[in-house]
Every structure is written in C-alpha cells, then in structure tokens.
Design a protein around this motif. Structure first.
Motif, PDB file in Angstrom:
ATOM      1  N   TRP A  40     -37.572 -21.892   4.921  1.00 43.00           N
ATOM      2  CA  TRP A  40     -38.974 -21.558   4.683  1.00 43.00           C
ATOM      3  C   TRP A  40     -39.657 -22.679   3.923  1.00 43.00           C
ATOM      4  O   TRP A  40     -39.024 -23.404   3.175  1.00 43.00           O
ATOM      5  CB  TRP A  40     -39.076 -20.263   3.887  1.00 43.00           C
ATOM      6  CG  TRP A  40     -38.252 -19.158   4.465  1.00 43.00           C
ATOM      7  CD1 TRP A  40     -36.985 -18.816   4.100  1.00 43.00           C
ATOM      8  CD2 TRP A  40     -38.596 -18.294   5.542  1.00 43.00           C
ATOM      9  NE1 TRP A  40     -36.528 -17.780   4.879  1.00 43.00           N
ATOM     10  CE2 TRP A  40     -37.508 -17.436   5.772  1.00 43.00           C
ATOM     11  CE3 TRP A  40     -39.732 -18.165   6.335  1.00 43.00           C
ATOM     12  CZ2 TRP A  40     -37.519 -16.464   6.755  1.00 43.00           C
ATOM     13  CZ3 TRP A  40     -39.739 -17.182   7.307  1.00 43.00           C
ATOM     14  CH2 TRP A  40     -38.643 -16.344   7.520  1.00 43.00           C
ATOM     15  N   LEU A  61     -40.585 -15.518  11.876  1.00 43.64           N
ATOM     16  CA  LEU A  61     -40.015 -16.770  12.367  1.00 43.64           C
ATOM     17  C   LEU A  61     -39.979 -17.774  11.226  1.00 43.64           C
ATOM     18  O   LEU A  61     -40.970 -17.962  10.521  1.00 43.64           O
ATOM     19  CB  LEU A  61     -40.866 -17.337  13.501  1.00 43.64           C
ATOM     20  CG  LEU A  61     -40.922 -16.511  14.777  1.00 43.64           C
ATOM     21  CD1 LEU A  61     -41.847 -17.171  15.793  1.00 43.64           C
ATOM     22  CD2 LEU A  61     -39.547 -16.310  15.369  1.00 43.64           C
ATOM     23  N   ASP A  62     -38.829 -18.422  11.032  1.00 39.69           N
ATOM     24  CA  ASP A  62     -38.711 -19.425   9.982  1.00 39.69           C
ATOM     25  C   ASP A  62     -39.228 -20.771  10.492  1.00 39.69           C
ATOM     26  O   ASP A  62     -39.858 -20.844  11.554  1.00 39.69           O
ATOM     27  CB  ASP A  62     -37.279 -19.520   9.455  1.00 39.69           C
ATOM     28  CG  ASP A  62     -36.304 -20.166  10.429  1.00 39.69           C
ATOM     29  OD1 ASP A  62     -36.672 -20.419  11.596  1.00 39.69           O
ATOM     30  OD2 ASP A  62     -35.166 -20.434  10.020  1.00 39.69           O
ATOM     31  N   LEU A  63     -38.993 -21.853   9.747  1.00 39.40           N
ATOM     32  CA  LEU A  63     -39.481 -23.174  10.133  1.00 39.40           C
ATOM     33  C   LEU A  63     -38.966 -23.639  11.487  1.00 39.40           C
ATOM     34  O   LEU A  63     -39.631 -24.394  12.187  1.00 39.40           O
ATOM     35  CB  LEU A  63     -39.089 -24.213   9.077  1.00 39.40           C
ATOM     36  CG  LEU A  63     -39.861 -24.180   7.778  1.00 39.40           C
ATOM     37  CD1 LEU A  63     -39.306 -25.218   6.819  1.00 39.40           C
ATOM     38  CD2 LEU A  63     -41.334 -24.422   8.017  1.00 39.40           C
ATOM     39  N   TYR A  64     -37.776 -23.200  11.843  1.00 40.96           N
ATOM     40  CA  TYR A  64     -37.173 -23.613  13.102  1.00 40.96           C
ATOM     41  C   TYR A  64     -37.429 -22.593  14.214  1.00 40.96           C
ATOM     42  O   TYR A  64     -36.767 -22.619  15.243  1.00 40.96           O
ATOM     43  CB  TYR A  64     -35.677 -23.860  12.913  1.00 40.96           C
ATOM     44  CG  TYR A  64     -35.417 -24.934  11.892  1.00 40.96           C
ATOM     45  CD1 TYR A  64     -35.755 -26.260  12.150  1.00 40.96           C
ATOM     46  CD2 TYR A  64     -34.881 -24.631  10.653  1.00 40.96           C
ATOM     47  CE1 TYR A  64     -35.545 -27.250  11.214  1.00 40.96           C
ATOM     48  CE2 TYR A  64     -34.666 -25.628   9.703  1.00 40.96           C
ATOM     49  CZ  TYR A  64     -34.998 -26.924   9.999  1.00 40.96           C
ATOM     50  OH  TYR A  64     -34.788 -27.908   9.061  1.00 40.96           O
ATOM     51  N   GLU A  65     -38.389 -21.691  13.959  1.00 40.43           N
ATOM     52  CA  GLU A  65     -38.790 -20.655  14.896  1.00 40.43           C
ATOM     53  C   GLU A  65     -37.636 -19.752  15.292  1.00 40.43           C
ATOM     54  O   GLU A  65     -37.523 -19.326  16.442  1.00 40.43           O
ATOM     55  CB  GLU A  65     -39.486 -21.267  16.107  1.00 40.43           C
ATOM     56  CG  GLU A  65     -40.768 -21.978  15.715  1.00 40.43           C
ATOM     57  CD  GLU A  65     -41.595 -22.428  16.899  1.00 40.43           C
ATOM     58  OE1 GLU A  65     -41.294 -22.034  18.044  1.00 40.43           O
ATOM     59  OE2 GLU A  65     -42.550 -23.172  16.657  1.00 40.43           O
ATOM     60  N   THR A  66     -36.782 -19.480  14.304  1.00 38.01           N
ATOM     61  CA  THR A  66     -35.685 -18.545  14.475  1.00 38.01           C
ATOM     62  C   THR A  66     -36.102 -17.218  13.849  1.00 38.01           C
ATOM     63  O   THR A  66     -36.544 -17.196  12.695  1.00 38.01           O
ATOM     64  CB  THR A  66     -34.426 -19.065  13.756  1.00 38.01           C
ATOM     65  OG1 THR A  66     -34.115 -20.367  14.264  1.00 38.01           O
ATOM     66  CG2 THR A  66     -33.250 -18.139  13.944  1.00 38.01           C
ATOM     67  N   PRO A  67     -35.978 -16.109  14.574  1.00 39.70           N
ATOM     68  CA  PRO A  67     -36.335 -14.827  13.971  1.00 39.70           C
ATOM     69  C   PRO A  67     -35.333 -14.456  12.872  1.00 39.70           C
ATOM     70  O   PRO A  67     -34.118 -14.513  13.076  1.00 39.70           O
ATOM     71  CB  PRO A  67     -36.288 -13.840  15.137  1.00 39.70           C
ATOM     72  CG  PRO A  67     -35.534 -14.521  16.222  1.00 39.70           C
ATOM     73  CD  PRO A  67     -35.572 -15.986  15.961  1.00 39.70           C
TER      74      PRO A  67
END
Length: 101
Positions: A40, A61-67
C-alpha cells in the motif's frame, strides 16, 4: 549583475530544485508499506477510499492490483500514521533545505 553572479545564481537555483526533487522521491518511497499480504501507498487516495468503505471486512486492490481482504479501520490507522510521520519529516527537511538556500 555580472555573468559570474548570474551563473552562480542559476547553479544555486538548479541545485535547490534538484534537492527538492530528490527529497520528494525519498519521501514518496517511504510512503510504501505492507499489510495483510498487500503493498500500500499511504496518501490521500488510500485514506479517502478507506474513509468510504463500510466497517468490517472489505476487499481492495493493492499497488500491484492484487485483491486483498482487509479490515478498513486497521489499514486506515496504519496509513494515517505512516502518512503523518513521513509528511512531518518531509516538512522538516524541506524547511532545512529552504533555510540553506
């Protein structure tokens, strides 16, 4: 004003702007943190999103667009703490830099 004065003034101005850019990059990197298996970036965007999410478990979604499943209250507290610490330190260094100029 002679040319030597103009050159030294422009160099000082360039050095000051470069130092400000480096300072910004330094503190933007320090805004990153890991929580609940995600990465984050503390900042207004994350804080605003977390302020609108209802209490209880949520998926963002975090910085890497991972839920990532998170507890918004907990993540908001960590993000706010990180944001305030780094912004206060950034302000202190910025003021020192401005005073040296």
């Amino acid at each position: 004003m002679n040319t030597d004065d103009l050159i030294s003034h422009s160099r000082a101005r360039f050095d000051h702007m470069a130092a400000k850019r480096i300072l910004r990059e330094k503190y933007e990197a320090r805004m990153l943190f890991a929580h609940a298996g995600g990465m984050w970036r503390a900042g207004p965007e994350l804080l605003n999103i977390l302020a609108t999410v209802p209490p209880g478990d949520a998926v963002l979604l975090d910085l890497y667009e991972t839920p990532v499943q998170i507890r918004p209250e907990e993540l908001r507290g960590l993000a706010m703490q990180r944001w305030q610490e780094q912004m206060n330190a950034w302000l202190t260094e910025h003021n020192e830099l401005s005073n040296r100029r």
